[in-house]
Scaffold this motif. Structure first.
Motif, PDB file in Angstrom:
ATOM      1  N   MET A  34       0.824  -1.198   0.000  1.00 49.99           N
ATOM      2  CA  MET A  34       0.000   0.000   0.000  1.00 49.99           C
ATOM      3  C   MET A  34       0.870   1.265   0.000  1.00 49.99           C
ATOM      4  O   MET A  34       0.543   2.262  -0.626  1.00 49.99           O
ATOM      5  N   ARG A  35       2.001   1.210   0.716  1.00 51.33           N
ATOM      6  CA  ARG A  35       2.906   2.353   0.752  1.00 51.33           C
ATOM      7  C   ARG A  35       3.447   2.646  -0.641  1.00 51.33           C
ATOM      8  O   ARG A  35       3.559   3.815  -1.036  1.00 51.33           O
ATOM      9  N   ASP A  36       3.784   1.580  -1.395  1.00 51.70           N
ATOM     10  CA  ASP A  36       4.316   1.789  -2.742  1.00 51.70           C
ATOM     11  C   ASP A  36       3.249   2.388  -3.661  1.00 51.70           C
ATOM     12  O   ASP A  36       3.571   3.139  -4.580  1.00 51.70           O
ATOM     13  N   PHE A  37       1.985   2.041  -3.433  1.00 49.26           N
ATOM     14  CA  PHE A  37       0.893   2.646  -4.198  1.00 49.26           C
ATOM     15  C   PHE A  37       0.909   4.156  -3.988  1.00 49.26           C
ATOM     16  O   PHE A  37       0.772   4.936  -4.936  1.00 49.26           O
ATOM     17  N   GLY A  38       1.113   4.569  -2.732  1.00 49.97           N
ATOM     18  CA  GLY A  38       1.185   5.997  -2.415  1.00 49.97           C
ATOM     19  C   GLY A  38       2.385   6.669  -3.055  1.00 49.97           C
ATOM     20  O   GLY A  38       2.316   7.835  -3.460  1.00 49.97           O
ATOM     21  N   HIS A  64       4.293  10.474  -7.292  1.00 47.44           N
ATOM     22  CA  HIS A  64       4.992  10.871  -8.522  1.00 47.44           C
ATOM     23  C   HIS A  64       4.019  11.552  -9.492  1.00 47.44           C
ATOM     24  O   HIS A  64       4.377  12.534 -10.156  1.00 47.44           O
ATOM     25  N   LEU A  65       2.808  11.024  -9.571  1.00 48.52           N
ATOM     26  CA  LEU A  65       1.796  11.606 -10.451  1.00 48.52           C
ATOM     27  C   LEU A  65       1.463  13.034 -10.018  1.00 48.52           C
ATOM     28  O   LEU A  65       1.406  13.954 -10.850  1.00 48.52           O
ATOM     29  N   ARG A 104       7.859  -3.261  -9.059  1.00 51.30           N
ATOM     30  CA  ARG A 104       7.259  -2.182  -8.259  1.00 51.30           C
ATOM     31  C   ARG A 104       5.796  -2.048  -8.663  1.00 51.30           C
ATOM     32  O   ARG A 104       5.309  -0.966  -8.965  1.00 51.30           O
ATOM     33  N   ARG A 105       5.089  -3.162  -8.629  1.00 49.37           N
ATOM     34  CA  ARG A 105       3.709  -3.186  -9.124  1.00 49.37           C
ATOM     35  C   ARG A 105       2.814  -2.175  -8.393  1.00 49.37           C
ATOM     36  O   ARG A 105       1.962  -1.522  -8.990  1.00 49.37           O
ATOM     37  N   GLY A 106       3.008  -2.067  -7.075  1.00 47.46           N
ATOM     38  CA  GLY A 106       2.199  -1.140  -6.301  1.00 47.46           C
ATOM     39  C   GLY A 106       2.370   0.294  -6.765  1.00 47.46           C
ATOM     40  O   GLY A 106       1.401   1.045  -6.928  1.00 47.46           O
ATOM     41  N   ALA A 107       3.626   0.697  -6.983  1.00 42.64           N
ATOM     42  CA  ALA A 107       3.899   2.050  -7.456  1.00 42.64           C
ATOM     43  C   ALA A 107       3.345   2.264  -8.861  1.00 42.64           C
ATOM     44  O   ALA A 107       2.799   3.336  -9.172  1.00 42.64           O
ATOM     45  N   ALA A 129       5.851  10.700 -14.853  1.00 44.19           N
ATOM     46  CA  ALA A 129       6.413   9.418 -15.289  1.00 44.19           C
ATOM     47  C   ALA A 129       7.932   9.475 -15.345  1.00 44.19           C
ATOM     48  O   ALA A 129       8.611   8.469 -15.129  1.00 44.19           O
ATOM     49  N   THR A 130       8.486  10.658 -15.628  1.00 39.70           N
ATOM     50  CA  THR A 130       9.937  10.818 -15.606  1.00 39.70           C
ATOM     51  C   THR A 130      10.460  10.660 -14.184  1.00 39.70           C
ATOM     52  O   THR A 130      11.489  10.001 -13.950  1.00 39.70           O
ATOM     53  N   LEU A 131       9.759  11.251 -13.225  1.00 41.46           N
ATOM     54  CA  LEU A 131      10.127  11.068 -11.817  1.00 41.46           C
ATOM     55  C   LEU A 131       9.994   9.602 -11.414  1.00 41.46           C
ATOM     56  O   LEU A 131      10.822   9.071 -10.675  1.00 41.46           O
ATOM     57  N   MET A 132       8.958   8.957 -11.924  1.00 41.77           N
ATOM     58  CA  MET A 132       8.739   7.534 -11.652  1.00 41.77           C
ATOM     59  C   MET A 132       9.878   6.697 -12.236  1.00 41.77           C
ATOM     60  O   MET A 132      10.383   5.762 -11.601  1.00 41.77           O
ATOM     61  N   ALA A 133      10.301   7.046 -13.447  1.00 43.17           N
ATOM     62  CA  ALA A 133      11.397   6.322 -14.098  1.00 43.17           C
ATOM     63  C   ALA A 133      12.685   6.460 -13.287  1.00 43.17           C
ATOM     64  O   ALA A 133      13.444   5.494 -13.130  1.00 43.17           O
ATOM     65  N   ARG A 134      12.936   7.642 -12.763  1.00 40.13           N
ATOM     66  CA  ARG A 134      14.121   7.854 -11.933  1.00 40.13           C
ATOM     67  C   ARG A 134      14.058   6.982 -10.684  1.00 40.13           C
ATOM     68  O   ARG A 134      15.073   6.418 -10.253  1.00 40.13           O
ATOM     69  N   ASP A 135      12.875   6.886 -10.105  1.00 38.67           N
ATOM     70  CA  ASP A 135      12.682   6.047  -8.922  1.00 38.67           C
ATOM     71  C   ASP A 135      12.926   4.575  -9.259  1.00 38.67           C
ATOM     72  O   ASP A 135      13.619   3.856  -8.528  1.00 38.67           O
ATOM     73  N   LEU A 136      12.365   4.122 -10.372  1.00 36.75           N
ATOM     74  CA  LEU A 136      12.520   2.723 -10.779  1.00 36.75           C
ATOM     75  C   LEU A 136      13.991   2.365 -11.006  1.00 36.75           C
ATOM     76  O   LEU A 136      14.422   1.243 -10.738  1.00 36.75           O
TER      77      LEU A 136
END
Length: 260
Positions: A1-5, A10-11, A203-206, A235-242
């Protein structure tokens, strides 16, 4: 659930980023507006000609009584138009990203630059990037279509079909929507389609936290147009996280050289 947040965060951060960089927001609207016009025209042509197309495709009904022929052909016409709308919703993001490849590449690079560190570049000519994007988008659409058929069949299961199946449908759409959007930044980093899927599954939750809210609002393409620039930024921020790169909270802000 935390990863969903984390994914949802990021969005939200992406939408905030474009709000703070007004020129980039206007810049990023152009591909979505163009795609919207193309889809409206295409769906209008389909709706206008659907009756004639169905009549041409169903000569077997010519000898039926007028009542049953009209019921059958009207139902088929509605089904054809409905399928066209469904296809438009499923493919809108992919087509918008393809049309706006240069726009979104620039926007994504600016987001990377604002977070500090080296800005990755693919080094490929534009035609090659477009070809890769089109190929990968087709892979996504085929996967979504397969899941859609399976979920449609499950929709006939009492109770489950009216509750669980729609929720699963939005999860599937959200996951692949995240893949399409993060591809803008990840392709610049040389990450291939299968590797991108592996990153998102890890990182399915994220991925769901980022994509499911978008899938819910992207049902209305007009809304999608205005959220697309922020979605690419997020999504760019998400990509950096991934990729385990510097997160926005950790990075020194370097927005001074970007147009606001």
């Amino acid at each position: 659930m935390r990863d969903f947040g984390v994914g949802f965060g990021h969005l939200v951060q992406g939408q905030k980023w474009v709000a703070q960089h007004g020129r980039r927001f206007g810049f990023g609207l152009l591909p979505g507006l163009l795609a919207l016009v193309l889809y409206v025209v295409a769906l209008g042509v389909l709706a206008f000609n659907a009756g004639d197309l169905v009549a041409w495709a169903t000569p077997v009904a010519d000898d039926w009584s007028a009542l049953w022929r009209d019921i059958f052909r009207n139902a088929m016409t509605a089904l054809l138009v409905g399928f066209g709308v469904f296809l438009a919703v499923v493919t809108f993001t992919a087509v918008t990203l393809l049309i706006g490849q240069p726009f979104y590449e620039t926007l994504s690079e600016d987001v990377d630059r604002s977070q500090g560190g080296e800005v990755s570049e693919s080094g490929l000519p534009l035609w090659r990037e477009l070809l890769i994007s089109a190929r990968d988008s087709l892979r996504v659409v085929l996967r979504v279509a397969l899941y859609t058929v399976l979920l449609f069949a499950c929709g006939f299961i009492p109770v489950v079909g009216q509750t669980v199946v729609p929720a699963l449908g939005f999860c599937v759409s959200g996951f692949f929507l995240t893949e399409e959007l993060t591809a803008v930044a990840l392709q610049r980093r040389g990450v291939e389609f299968k590797e991108r899927l592996a990153l998102l599954r890890g990182r399915r939750g994220a991925a769901l936290g980022f994509g499911v809210p978008l899938a819910l609002v992207f049902v209305v393409p007009f809304v999608a147009v205005f959220l697309m620039p922020g979605a690419v930024a997020g999504a760019t921020l998400m990509a950096r996280d991934l990729r385990g790169e510097t997160t926005p909270e950790e990075a020194p802000h370097q927005d001074a050289d970007l147009p606001h």
